[in-house]
Design a protein around this motif. Sequence first.
Motif, mmCIF file in Angstrom:
data_model
loop_
_atom_site.group_PDB
_atom_site.id
_atom_site.type_symbol
_atom_site.label_atom_id
_atom_site.label_comp_id
_atom_site.label_asym_id
_atom_site.label_seq_id
_atom_site.Cartn_x
_atom_site.Cartn_y
_atom_site.Cartn_z
ATOM 1 N N MET A 140 0.854 -1.096 0.080
ATOM 2 C CA MET A 140 -0.082 0.041 -0.006
ATOM 3 C C MET A 140 0.854 1.318 -0.047
ATOM 4 S SD MET A 140 -2.739 1.413 2.828
ATOM 5 C CE MET A 140 -3.922 0.304 2.761
ATOM 6 N N LYS A 141 0.414 2.293 -0.960
ATOM 7 C CA LYS A 141 1.318 3.532 -1.075
ATOM 8 C C LYS A 141 0.196 4.646 -0.675
ATOM 9 C CE LYS A 141 4.785 1.734 -4.405
ATOM 10 N NZ LYS A 141 4.087 0.599 -5.245
ATOM 11 N N ILE A 142 0.768 5.307 0.404
ATOM 12 C CA ILE A 142 -0.191 6.342 0.954
ATOM 13 C C ILE A 142 0.454 7.675 0.762
ATOM 14 C CG2 ILE A 142 -0.679 7.287 3.120
ATOM 15 C CD1 ILE A 142 -0.635 4.182 4.166
ATOM 16 N N TYR A 143 -0.250 8.646 0.306
ATOM 17 C CA TYR A 143 0.048 10.003 -0.298
ATOM 18 C C TYR A 143 0.096 10.766 1.057
ATOM 19 C CZ TYR A 143 -0.720 14.499 -2.790
ATOM 20 O OH TYR A 143 -0.529 15.748 -3.051
ATOM 21 N N ILE A 144 1.149 11.542 1.044
ATOM 22 C CA ILE A 144 1.081 12.452 2.268
ATOM 23 C C ILE A 144 1.761 13.738 1.782
ATOM 24 C CG2 ILE A 144 1.443 13.278 4.721
ATOM 25 C CD1 ILE A 144 1.975 10.256 5.325
ATOM 26 N N ASP A 145 1.123 14.732 1.435
ATOM 27 C CA ASP A 145 1.765 16.201 1.157
ATOM 28 C C ASP A 145 2.601 15.843 -0.289
ATOM 29 O OD1 ASP A 145 0.501 17.742 3.204
ATOM 30 O OD2 ASP A 145 2.011 17.317 4.638
ATOM 31 N N GLY A 146 2.045 15.022 -1.153
ATOM 32 C CA GLY A 146 2.939 15.004 -2.431
ATOM 33 C C GLY A 146 3.658 13.856 -2.431
ATOM 34 N N LYS A 147 3.891 13.177 -1.461
ATOM 35 C CA LYS A 147 4.898 12.015 -1.574
ATOM 36 C C LYS A 147 4.344 10.780 -1.107
ATOM 37 C CE LYS A 147 9.208 14.463 -0.829
ATOM 38 N NZ LYS A 147 9.429 15.435 0.402
ATOM 39 N N PHE A 148 4.728 9.585 -1.634
ATOM 40 C CA PHE A 148 3.988 8.415 -1.268
ATOM 41 C C PHE A 148 5.150 7.626 -0.243
ATOM 42 C CE2 PHE A 148 2.076 9.313 -5.167
ATOM 43 C CZ PHE A 148 0.615 8.819 -4.913
ATOM 44 N N TYR A 149 4.483 6.983 0.866
ATOM 45 C CA TYR A 149 5.026 6.125 1.689
ATOM 46 C C TYR A 149 4.409 4.878 2.047
ATOM 47 C CZ TYR A 149 6.498 11.127 3.158
ATOM 48 O OH TYR A 149 6.870 12.279 2.808
ATOM 49 N N SER A 150 5.317 3.793 2.346
ATOM 50 C CA SER A 150 4.484 2.511 2.766
ATOM 51 C C SER A 150 3.883 2.841 4.084
ATOM 52 C CB SER A 150 5.698 1.535 2.951
ATOM 53 O OG SER A 150 6.346 1.712 4.156
ATOM 54 N N LYS A 151 2.893 1.603 4.189
ATOM 55 C CA LYS A 151 2.187 1.874 5.463
ATOM 56 C C LYS A 151 2.886 2.042 6.812
ATOM 57 C CE LYS A 151 -1.898 -0.802 7.202
ATOM 58 N NZ LYS A 151 -2.559 -2.167 7.139
ATOM 59 N N ASP A 152 3.902 1.403 6.916
ATOM 60 C CA ASP A 152 4.786 1.384 7.956
ATOM 61 C C ASP A 152 5.403 2.891 8.179
ATOM 62 O OD1 ASP A 152 3.921 -0.781 8.927
ATOM 63 O OD2 ASP A 152 5.944 -1.794 8.195
ATOM 64 N N GLU A 153 5.823 3.715 7.149
ATOM 65 C CA GLU A 153 6.305 4.921 7.187
ATOM 66 C C GLU A 153 5.591 6.124 7.044
ATOM 67 O OE1 GLU A 153 8.868 4.102 3.451
ATOM 68 O OE2 GLU A 153 10.515 3.393 4.830
ATOM 69 N N ALA A 154 4.194 5.699 6.670
ATOM 70 C CA ALA A 154 3.318 6.998 6.577
ATOM 71 C C ALA A 154 2.789 7.536 7.881
ATOM 72 C CB ALA A 154 2.073 6.393 5.929
ATOM 73 N N ASN A 155 3.612 8.417 8.300
ATOM 74 C CA ASN A 155 3.357 9.147 9.713
ATOM 75 C C ASN A 155 2.947 10.446 9.627
ATOM 76 O OD1 ASN A 155 3.843 6.533 11.104
ATOM 77 N ND2 ASN A 155 5.972 6.862 10.660
ATOM 78 N N ILE A 156 2.292 11.137 10.463
ATOM 79 C CA ILE A 156 2.217 12.519 10.454
ATOM 80 C C ILE A 156 2.508 13.024 11.969
ATOM 81 C CG2 ILE A 156 0.528 12.701 8.754
ATOM 82 C CD1 ILE A 156 -1.754 13.609 11.183
ATOM 83 N N SER A 157 2.851 14.217 12.290
ATOM 84 C CA SER A 157 3.233 14.837 13.610
ATOM 85 C C SER A 157 1.893 14.657 14.584
ATOM 86 C CB SER A 157 3.611 16.242 13.328
ATOM 87 O OG SER A 157 3.726 16.781 14.588
ATOM 88 N N VAL A 158 2.462 14.356 15.799
ATOM 89 C CA VAL A 158 1.726 14.404 16.987
ATOM 90 C C VAL A 158 1.159 15.903 17.278
ATOM 91 C CG1 VAL A 158 2.647 12.183 18.167
ATOM 92 C CG2 VAL A 158 3.426 14.529 18.575
ATOM 93 N N PHE A 159 1.677 16.769 16.503
ATOM 94 C CA PHE A 159 1.450 18.186 16.657
ATOM 95 C C PHE A 159 0.171 18.559 15.893
ATOM 96 C CE2 PHE A 159 5.374 18.103 19.076
ATOM 97 C CZ PHE A 159 4.749 18.877 20.486
ATOM 98 N N ASP A 160 0.006 17.646 14.841
ATOM 99 C CA ASP A 160 -1.106 18.004 13.872
ATOM 100 C C ASP A 160 -2.413 18.234 14.368
ATOM 101 O OD1 ASP A 160 -1.151 16.991 10.502
ATOM 102 O OD2 ASP A 160 -3.175 17.488 11.602
ATOM 103 N N HIS A 161 -3.160 19.401 13.905
ATOM 104 C CA HIS A 161 -4.047 19.919 14.786
ATOM 105 C C HIS A 161 -5.438 19.115 14.388
ATOM 106 C CE1 HIS A 161 -3.162 23.884 16.446
ATOM 107 N NE2 HIS A 161 -2.242 23.215 16.582
ATOM 108 N N GLY A 162 -5.080 18.188 13.458
ATOM 109 C CA GLY A 162 -6.179 16.911 13.180
ATOM 110 C C GLY A 162 -6.332 16.042 14.257
ATOM 111 N N LEU A 163 -5.208 15.836 14.659
ATOM 112 C CA LEU A 163 -5.061 14.616 15.838
ATOM 113 C C LEU A 163 -5.423 15.458 17.117
ATOM 114 C CD1 LEU A 163 -4.207 12.073 17.126
ATOM 115 C CD2 LEU A 163 -2.134 13.123 17.119
ATOM 116 N N LEU A 164 -5.140 16.595 17.345
ATOM 117 C CA LEU A 164 -5.053 17.259 18.723
ATOM 118 C C LEU A 164 -6.496 18.076 18.872
ATOM 119 C CD1 LEU A 164 -1.719 19.345 18.694
ATOM 120 C CD2 LEU A 164 -2.470 17.254 20.085
#
Length: 285
Positions: free
Chosen positions: A1-25
Motif C-alpha cells: 500500500m502506498k499512502i500519499y502525504i503532502d505530495g509524496k508516497f510512503y509505505s504503510k509503516d512509514e506513513a506518519n504525521i506529527s503528533v502536533f497535527d491539529h487534526g489529531l489534537l
Amino acid sequence: MKIYIDGKFYSKDEANISVFDHGLLYGDGIFEGIRVYNGKVFRLKEHIDRLYSSAQAIALNIGMTRDEMMNAVEYSVKVNEKQNAYIRLVVTRGSGDLGISPYLCKKATVIIIVGDISLYPEENYAEGIAIMTSSIRRISPDQFDTRIKSLNYLNNILAKIEAVQAGCLEAVMLASDGYVAECTADNIFTVKKGVVYTPHSYGSNLEGITRGAVMDAAKNLAIECRETKLSQYDLYTADEVFITGTGAEIMPVTKIDGRIIGEGTVGPVTVLLRKEFRNIAGIAG
Ligand code: PMP
C-alpha cells in the motif's frame, strides 16, 4: 500500500504525521470517503466539491487547486493498482504548536489512503437490517453545520455505541427539532405510496454523495423523490426504508425500534433503485 502525504508516497509503516497535527489534537480537519468501482473513481468531482465546501466553511486553505486534488486522487489509485477500493482523503489544519488557534498551523496536511473496503454481508442486502433510534441528537446547525464533513465524529460515534449495544448496525439520529436527520454514517430514505422521501439537509445532515446518486437514480426511473421533513412516525409507517452511504451503497431497512417496516422484506422500489444505482456506478451484476 502506498499512502500519499503532502505530495509524496510512503509505505504503510512509514506513513506518519506529527503528533502536533491539529487534526489529531483538535479534530481540526475534513475528509472524504470515496469508492473506486472497476478502476473508476465514483463521483470524484462531487466528492472534491464537497471537500472544498467543507474547507471553505472552516476557513481552511487546502493549498491545492481542485484539479490538483483530483489528479492526486486519481494518481494514488493508479500507483496502488486497484480496480476496486475505498479511498480516505483527509485534509487537516496541519501541524502547529499546542493551542486551538488554527493560525498556529502554517500548512494543511493532505493524506490519501487507497485501501480496501469491508463490505456488508450479502444477506443484509437480501433481508434488510434492523436499526434503532439513538437518544443522541444530531448537532444542530446553529452549533455546527453537519454538511461539513469534519474530523470530529464523536456525535455520531456516541450514537453508534448505542446502536452496537442494542445489537444494530446503524442508528437513526434525530435533529434538534425532533425530526429525522440521518444515521450515524448514512443518509436515510423512505418510500410511501411509490414516492421516495429523504430528510432535507437544512444543515442537520450530510449531503451524501450516495444520496445524490439515489436521487439521480429515481429521476432516471421516473420515480418521484422529495426532500422533506420526516418524523419517526413517517419511518415506522413507511412502505419501505433504506439507508445510503459510500460504504453501504443502498441498504434496505426492515425493522426500526422493533417495528416491522412494510412487509418486513426488501421492497420493490428499493430493489429498482439499487439496480439503477449500480448501473450509474458501473458495478457489474
Ligand atoms: N451521513 C454521515 C454522517 C456520513 O458520515 C456519511 C458518509 N459515511 C453519509 C451520511 C453518507 O454520505 P456518502 O454517501 O457521501 O458516503
